[in-house]
Design a protein around this motif. Structure first.
Motif, mmCIF file in Angstrom:
data_model
loop_
_atom_site.group_PDB
_atom_site.id
_atom_site.type_symbol
_atom_site.label_atom_id
_atom_site.label_comp_id
_atom_site.label_asym_id
_atom_site.label_seq_id
_atom_site.Cartn_x
_atom_site.Cartn_y
_atom_site.Cartn_z
ATOM 1 N N VAL A 1 0.902 -1.125 0.119
ATOM 2 C CA VAL A 1 -0.154 -0.025 -0.112
ATOM 3 C C VAL A 1 0.996 1.116 -0.020
ATOM 4 N N SER A 2 2.073 1.290 0.731
ATOM 5 C CA SER A 2 2.942 2.206 0.698
ATOM 6 C C SER A 2 3.401 2.756 -0.426
ATOM 7 N N GLU A 3 3.389 1.648 -1.402
ATOM 8 C CA GLU A 3 4.034 2.273 -2.889
ATOM 9 C C GLU A 3 3.085 3.062 -3.737
ATOM 10 N N ALA A 4 1.836 3.113 -3.402
ATOM 11 C CA ALA A 4 1.106 3.789 -4.037
ATOM 12 C C ALA A 4 0.139 4.623 -2.962
ATOM 13 N N PRO A 5 0.407 5.478 -2.167
ATOM 14 C CA PRO A 5 -0.011 5.636 -0.801
ATOM 15 C C PRO A 5 -1.403 6.839 -0.863
ATOM 16 N N THR A 6 -1.438 7.717 -1.898
ATOM 17 C CA THR A 6 -2.414 8.696 -1.812
ATOM 18 C C THR A 6 -2.806 8.924 -3.222
ATOM 19 N N PRO A 7 -4.076 9.164 -3.035
ATOM 20 C CA PRO A 7 -4.813 9.796 -4.617
ATOM 21 C C PRO A 7 -3.674 10.559 -5.298
ATOM 22 N N ASP A 8 -3.776 10.328 -6.719
ATOM 23 C CA ASP A 8 -2.855 10.803 -7.686
ATOM 24 C C ASP A 8 -1.470 10.747 -7.439
ATOM 25 N N SER A 9 -1.054 9.757 -6.709
ATOM 26 C CA SER A 9 0.426 9.559 -6.113
ATOM 27 C C SER A 9 1.092 8.799 -7.544
ATOM 28 N N ASP A 10 2.446 8.616 -7.567
ATOM 29 C CA ASP A 10 3.087 8.256 -8.734
ATOM 30 C C ASP A 10 2.612 6.825 -9.144
ATOM 31 N N PRO A 11 2.331 6.600 -10.434
ATOM 32 C CA PRO A 11 2.215 5.127 -10.848
ATOM 33 C C PRO A 11 3.257 4.273 -10.565
ATOM 34 N N VAL A 12 3.013 3.122 -10.303
ATOM 35 C CA VAL A 12 3.994 2.055 -9.959
ATOM 36 C C VAL A 12 3.953 0.825 -10.779
ATOM 37 N N ARG A 13 5.287 0.412 -11.270
ATOM 38 C CA ARG A 13 5.658 -0.695 -12.076
ATOM 39 C C ARG A 13 5.174 -2.006 -11.401
ATOM 40 N N VAL A 14 4.607 -2.863 -11.859
ATOM 41 C CA VAL A 14 4.338 -4.044 -11.077
ATOM 42 C C VAL A 14 4.550 -5.140 -12.000
ATOM 43 N N ARG A 15 5.608 -6.060 -11.668
ATOM 44 C CA ARG A 15 5.765 -7.170 -12.516
ATOM 45 C C ARG A 15 5.070 -8.432 -11.853
ATOM 46 N N LEU A 16 4.136 -9.036 -12.108
ATOM 47 C CA LEU A 16 3.490 -10.044 -11.180
ATOM 48 C C LEU A 16 3.122 -11.364 -12.268
ATOM 49 N N ILE A 17 3.894 -12.418 -11.702
ATOM 50 C CA ILE A 17 3.427 -13.772 -12.203
ATOM 51 C C ILE A 17 3.911 -13.619 -13.779
ATOM 52 N N GLY A 18 4.775 -12.995 -14.187
ATOM 53 C CA GLY A 18 5.206 -12.830 -15.645
ATOM 54 C C GLY A 18 4.290 -11.760 -16.513
ATOM 55 N N GLU A 19 3.629 -10.896 -15.830
ATOM 56 C CA GLU A 19 2.933 -9.931 -16.345
ATOM 57 C C GLU A 19 3.411 -8.589 -16.067
ATOM 58 N N ASP A 20 3.547 -7.519 -16.952
ATOM 59 C CA ASP A 20 3.831 -6.267 -16.801
ATOM 60 C C ASP A 20 2.672 -5.488 -16.568
ATOM 61 N N LEU A 21 2.577 -4.819 -15.033
ATOM 62 C CA LEU A 21 1.558 -4.127 -14.883
ATOM 63 C C LEU A 21 1.787 -2.576 -14.409
#
Ligand code: FES
Ligand SMILES: [Fe+2]
Length: 447
Positions: free
Chosen positions: A33-53
Motif C-alpha cells: 500500500v505504501s508504494e501507492a499511498p495517496t490519491p494521484d500519487s506516482d504510478p508504480v511498475r508491477v511485474r507479477l506472475i510474468g505480466e507487466d502491470l
C-alpha cells in the motif's frame, strides 16, 4: 529429484502454464500500500506472475492495477499522468480509469465513439494488512478474499514488507520451509557459551535455548500432517537434557509459509513470483499478539553477531538489498572460520546466498534429497497435483470462503510425555486460547 518435465511444471508461472493458472486462482500480493499511498500519487511498475502491470491510485482513492502498455500503440503507462480519476498515456493522451475503461481519447475527432471500443487489461484490487492484493484468474472462479487476520487489524498494527530475490519462487520458498538449515547456515560459535537458563524442560523454551537445541541436534527428524490449507510439519530434535523439542511450520497454498516461533506464530511469509526468475518475498502481520515475543524471553537475535536489517524501508516501503551476488553477500572468510557458519553477517542474506547461488531456476534433476527434505518434497507434490487438477477443470484447493484462514499457525515447544505436536498452534492449544482471549500479558518464559 524431479524429472526435467516436473521441474518445468513446478517452477514456470507465465500465463497459460499449469502452475501459472493455479497461482491465478488466488488473491495475490501485487504491491505494498505504501508504494501507492495517496490519491494521484506516482504510478508504480508491477511485474507479477510474468505480466507487466502498472498500479495507480486515482483521485478518489481507488487502486487500479492495469496492463503496462497502452492499447493504442504500446507506450508504457508507467510514464502516464495520474490525474482526474484516470491514468493518461503521455504519448497521445488516451486516458483510462481503474477498471481499464478508456474515458478520454483526445487525439480522435470529438464525434468519434472509438474510445468506447478500447479497453486496457485491469485486475481487481483489495487492500488488506498493508498489501494491495489482486486476482488475475478467470472472473467466474474469483474466490472471496482470504482473511489471514488482516481484515480487522487496527491501523497502527498493520505492517508489511517486501524483499526482492533473484531466483524462482519455489526455490526461495523451499529455503524458508526447510527446518534443518537453521542448524547449519544460521549458526554461530557463541551459541555454545549461552548459559542454560533452565528452560530445557517440557513447555516453552526461551529463544536463547532454542538456538542451543538447533545446534545440539543438527539432524532433525521430520513428521508431516496434511491439512485443508496444505500441510504442517515438525522438525524434531533432542535437547541436551534429553527432551523432545519440536519446531512446527505450516505451508498454505499456493506460496504462504508460517515459520516456527515460540510459543506460536501467525506471521505469513509469501513467495510471490514476479516472473520465473524473480520473487517478491512478502511478510505481513496478521493480528495483535501484544507481548507474544515475551514468552520466548530475551531474543538471542540481539545477542548474536548477525545483522537483522536493514529494517529501514525505502520511500516505497520496500526493504533494499545491501548484499547481493555482486558483492558475494558480504562474505568474510575470517568470520566463516572463527565466528559464523556462513561467513555472512546479515541474517536474511545468508538465505539469499544459498538459494540464489543455486541458479535462477535450479535444475532439480541434479539434486539428491535426504530425509530432512521431506517437507520440501511434500510441498512440491501438493503444488504439482493442484496445478494438474486446475488444468483438468477441478477447483483450486484452499480458496473456499467458509474456511478459517486465521487458524493457520506455527509453533515451537518442548513436548511433555504423551503430548501430540499436531495440537500445537490449533484453536485447541491452550496457549492460543490464552492469547486470543487477551489473557497473556505477562512473560511466561519457561512455563
Ligand atoms: S500510445 Fe498511448 S495514447 Fe498513443
Ligand atoms: Fe534461513
Amino acid at each position: 529429484m524431479l524429472s526435467a518435465q516436473d521441474n518445468e511444471l513446478l517452477t514456470r508461472v507465465g500465463p497459460g502454464t499449469p502452475m501459472g493458472e493455479l497461482l491465478r486462482r488466488y488473491w495475490t500480493p501485487a504491491l505494498l500500500v505504501s508504494e501507492a499511498p495517496t490519491p494521484d500519487s506516482d504510478p508504480v511498475r508491477v511485474r507479477l506472475i510474468g505480466e507487466d502491470l502498472v498500479a495507480f491510485r486515482d483521485t478518489e482513492g481507488r487502486l487500479g492495477l492495469v496492463g503496462e502498455n497502452c492499447p493504442h500503440r504500446g507506450a508504457s503507462l508507467f510514464f502516464g499522468r495520474n490525474e482526474e480519476c484516470g491514468l493518461r498515456c503521455p504519448y497521445h493522451g488516451w486516458k483510462f480509469d481503474v477498471d481499464g475503461r478508456c474515458v478520454d481519447m483526445p487525439s480522435e475527432p470529438p464525434q468519434s465513439v472509438f474510445k468506447d471500443k478500447v479497453t486496457l487489461k485491469a485486475y481487481p484490487t483489495h487492500e488488506s494488512g498493508g498489501i494491495v492484493w489482486t486476482y488475475m484468474g478467470p472472473e467466474e472462479h474469483r474466490p472471496p478474499f482470504r482473511d489471514f487476520g488482516t481484515e480487522t487489524l487496527e491501523r497502527e498494527l498493520v505492517s508489511a514488507t517486501k524483499l526482492h530475490t533473484t531466483c524462482n519462487w519455489v526455490q526461495a520458498m523451499e529455503g524458508n520451509l526447510d527446518t534443518s538449515h537453521i542448524s547449519w547456515l544460521h549458526q554461530w560459535d557463541g551459541v555454545d557459551q549461552i548459559p542454560d537458563d533452565g528452560s530445557d524442560k517440557p513447555g516453552y523454551p526461551t529463544n536463547a535455548m532454542s538456538w542451543k537445541f538447533w545446534r545440539h541436534d543438527r539432524a532433525p527428524r521430520l513428521e508431516i500432517e496434511d491439512t485443508w490449507y496444505g500441510f504442517k510439519y515438525v522438525g524434531i530434535r533432542e535437547t541436551p537434557a534429553g527432551h523432545t523439542h519440536v519446531r512446527m511450520s505450516a505451508f498454505c497454498y499456493p506460496y504462504n509459509t508460517v515459520i516456527a516461533t515460540v510459543p506460536f506464530g501467525t506471521q505469513h511469509g509469501l513467495f510471490v513470483p514476479a516472473d520465473d526468475h524473480n520473487t517478491w518475498r512478502y511478510s505481513f502481520t496478521t493480528r495483535d499478539h501484544g507481548d507474544i515475543a515475551e514468552v520466548g524471553g530475551e531474543n538471542l537475535f540481539a545477542l548474536s553477531p548477525f545483522e537483522f536489517g536493514p529494517s529501514e524501508v525505502d520511500r516505497n516501503g520496500i526493504i533494499p538489498r545491501r548484499y547481493t551476488a555482486e558483492n558475494d553477500y558480504g562474505i568474510n572468510r575470517e568470520e566463516q572460520r572463527h565466528l559464523t557458519y556462513s561467513g555472512v553477517r546479515e541474517f536474511i542474506s545468508q538465505d539469499f546466498m544459498v538459494t540464489e547461488s543455486m541458479g535462477a531456476i535450479y535444475d532439480r534433476t541434479q539434486e539428491r534429497l535426504g530425509t530432512s527434505d521431506k517437507a520440501i518434497i511434500r510441498m512440491r507434490r501438493l503444488l504439482m497435483a493442484a496445478a494438474k487438477k486446475v488444468a483438468a477443470g477441478e477447483p483450486a484447493p484452499a480458496v473456499d470462503g467458509g474456511l478459517d484462514y486465521r487458524s493457520i499457525r506455527s509453533a515451537e515447544k518442548i513436548l511433555a510425555e504423551g503430548e501430540d505436536w499436531r495440537e500445537l498452534g490449533t484453536d485447541a492449544d491452550p496457549m492460543v486460547q490464552r492469547y486470543d482471549a487477551g489473557s497473556v500479558r505477562t512473560p511466561v518464559a519457561g512455563s
